[in-house]
Design a protein around this motif. Sequence first.
Motif, PDB file in Angstrom:
ATOM      1  N   LEU A  42      58.549  54.140   1.921  1.00  0.00           N
ATOM      2  CA  LEU A  42      59.966  54.038   1.574  1.00  0.00           C
ATOM      3  C   LEU A  42      60.322  54.517   0.166  1.00  0.00           C
ATOM      4  CD1 LEU A  42      60.505  50.615   3.300  1.00  0.00           C
ATOM      5  CD2 LEU A  42      61.471  52.792   4.034  1.00  0.00           C
ATOM      6  N   HIS A  43      59.366  54.511  -0.747  1.00  0.00           N
ATOM      7  CA  HIS A  43      59.539  55.011  -2.118  1.00  0.00           C
ATOM      8  C   HIS A  43      60.526  54.218  -2.961  1.00  0.00           C
ATOM      9  CE1 HIS A  43      57.177  58.426  -0.807  1.00  0.00           C
ATOM     10  NE2 HIS A  43      58.058  58.649   0.152  1.00  0.00           N
ATOM     11  N   LYS A  44      61.076  53.154  -2.449  1.00  0.00           N
ATOM     12  CA  LYS A  44      61.993  52.310  -3.212  1.00  0.00           C
ATOM     13  C   LYS A  44      61.552  50.864  -3.058  1.00  0.00           C
ATOM     14  CE  LYS A  44      66.090  55.191  -2.983  1.00  0.00           C
ATOM     15  NZ  LYS A  44      67.487  55.271  -2.562  1.00  0.00           N
ATOM     16  N   ARG A  45      61.432  50.195  -4.199  1.00  0.00           N
ATOM     17  CA  ARG A  45      60.924  48.827  -4.217  1.00  0.00           C
ATOM     18  C   ARG A  45      61.745  47.884  -3.328  1.00  0.00           C
ATOM     19  NH1 ARG A  45      57.373  46.329  -7.116  1.00  0.00           N
ATOM     20  NH2 ARG A  45      57.487  44.081  -7.377  1.00  0.00           N
ATOM     21  N   GLU A  46      63.076  47.958  -3.440  1.00  0.00           N
ATOM     22  CA  GLU A  46      63.909  47.026  -2.669  1.00  0.00           C
ATOM     23  C   GLU A  46      63.784  47.274  -1.163  1.00  0.00           C
ATOM     24  OE1 GLU A  46      66.431  50.500  -3.930  1.00  0.00           O
ATOM     25  OE2 GLU A  46      65.100  49.140  -4.975  1.00  0.00           O
ATOM     26  N   LEU A  47      63.624  48.526  -0.760  1.00  0.00           N
ATOM     27  CA  LEU A  47      63.445  48.817   0.664  1.00  0.00           C
ATOM     28  C   LEU A  47      62.069  48.369   1.141  1.00  0.00           C
ATOM     29  CD1 LEU A  47      65.111  52.350   0.938  1.00  0.00           C
ATOM     30  CD2 LEU A  47      66.077  50.124   1.556  1.00  0.00           C
ATOM     31  N   ALA A  48      61.058  48.539   0.294  1.00  0.00           N
ATOM     32  CA  ALA A  48      59.709  48.085   0.649  1.00  0.00           C
ATOM     33  C   ALA A  48      59.681  46.563   0.780  1.00  0.00           C
ATOM     34  CB  ALA A  48      58.699  48.565  -0.380  1.00  0.00           C
ATOM     35  N   GLU A  49      60.408  45.881  -0.112  1.00  0.00           N
ATOM     36  CA  GLU A  49      60.495  44.417  -0.015  1.00  0.00           C
ATOM     37  C   GLU A  49      61.169  44.003   1.288  1.00  0.00           C
ATOM     38  OE1 GLU A  49      62.559  43.429  -3.615  1.00  0.00           O
ATOM     39  OE2 GLU A  49      60.727  43.530  -4.831  1.00  0.00           O
ATOM     40  N   GLU A  50      62.205  44.731   1.680  1.00  0.00           N
ATOM     41  CA  GLU A  50      62.901  44.439   2.937  1.00  0.00           C
ATOM     42  C   GLU A  50      61.963  44.643   4.129  1.00  0.00           C
ATOM     43  OE1 GLU A  50      66.641  46.164   5.577  1.00  0.00           O
ATOM     44  OE2 GLU A  50      66.547  46.641   3.432  1.00  0.00           O
ATOM     45  N   ALA A  51      61.217  45.748   4.122  1.00  0.00           N
ATOM     46  CA  ALA A  51      60.272  46.020   5.218  1.00  0.00           C
ATOM     47  C   ALA A  51      59.197  44.946   5.273  1.00  0.00           C
ATOM     48  CB  ALA A  51      59.644  47.403   5.043  1.00  0.00           C
ATOM     49  N   LEU A  52      58.709  44.536   4.113  1.00  0.00           N
ATOM     50  CA  LEU A  52      57.680  43.495   4.065  1.00  0.00           C
ATOM     51  C   LEU A  52      58.231  42.174   4.613  1.00  0.00           C
ATOM     52  CD1 LEU A  52      54.767  42.885   3.089  1.00  0.00           C
ATOM     53  CD2 LEU A  52      55.809  42.057   0.967  1.00  0.00           C
ATOM     54  N   GLN A  53      59.441  41.814   4.203  1.00  0.00           N
ATOM     55  CA  GLN A  53      60.038  40.573   4.690  1.00  0.00           C
ATOM     56  C   GLN A  53      60.242  40.627   6.202  1.00  0.00           C
ATOM     57  OE1 GLN A  53      63.757  39.481   2.859  1.00  0.00           O
ATOM     58  NE2 GLN A  53      64.110  37.813   4.282  1.00  0.00           N
ATOM     59  N   GLU A  54      60.827  41.717   6.696  1.00  0.00           N
ATOM     60  CA  GLU A  54      61.030  41.850   8.147  1.00  0.00           C
ATOM     61  C   GLU A  54      59.692  41.851   8.879  1.00  0.00           C
ATOM     62  OE1 GLU A  54      63.474  45.225   9.103  1.00  0.00           O
ATOM     63  OE2 GLU A  54      65.137  44.531   7.838  1.00  0.00           O
TER      64      GLU A  54
END
Length: 191
Positions: A42-54
Amino acid sequence: MQTDPMKLGALLLATAGHDAQAFRTLYDTASPKLFGYALRILHKRELAEEALQEGFVAIWHNAAGYNSQLAAPMTWMATVVRNKALDIVRRANAAADGAAVPFDGDVMDTIQEAAANPADQLQWSSDAQALARCMARLEGLPRQAVGLAFFHDLSHSEVAQQLALPVGTVKTWIRRSLEKLKSCLAREGLA
């Protein structure tokens, strides 16, 4: 932290029984590696955090479907997080311009390596890219079901077990997905 497959497998088993402490330990153990994996996609921290949470929400709900005979614990969890990351990419692309998300690079590499000479490679590459575009248009879980069935050579019941879904659902998804792929490939001039 230690990512010993035996420890992770035991934590997944406990998580399947809705053991919150085991789930917390599983998260603490696996999340750094899985976050890094999501960040590479994803190359973006906030999107990676979202993917990890989901991904961890899905792991909590589907831990009972984990089968150690089909994949190592970290591989299974990485697949869950990867699919969530690709769903995020797909949503972002659909919002931006409706373009399809690239399909699995490992599958593309394998398909391209099968060609023996440059002319074959060019044709395989073109066909594989068309297939990848069409696969990317499928929804997350149905696409994963098709991928497991055809790229990993699993039976419908094995796919159902891997995804923790009824066999009938998996069969329906695969049949409908194959119809969509056929239509898409026809539009691409390949079917």
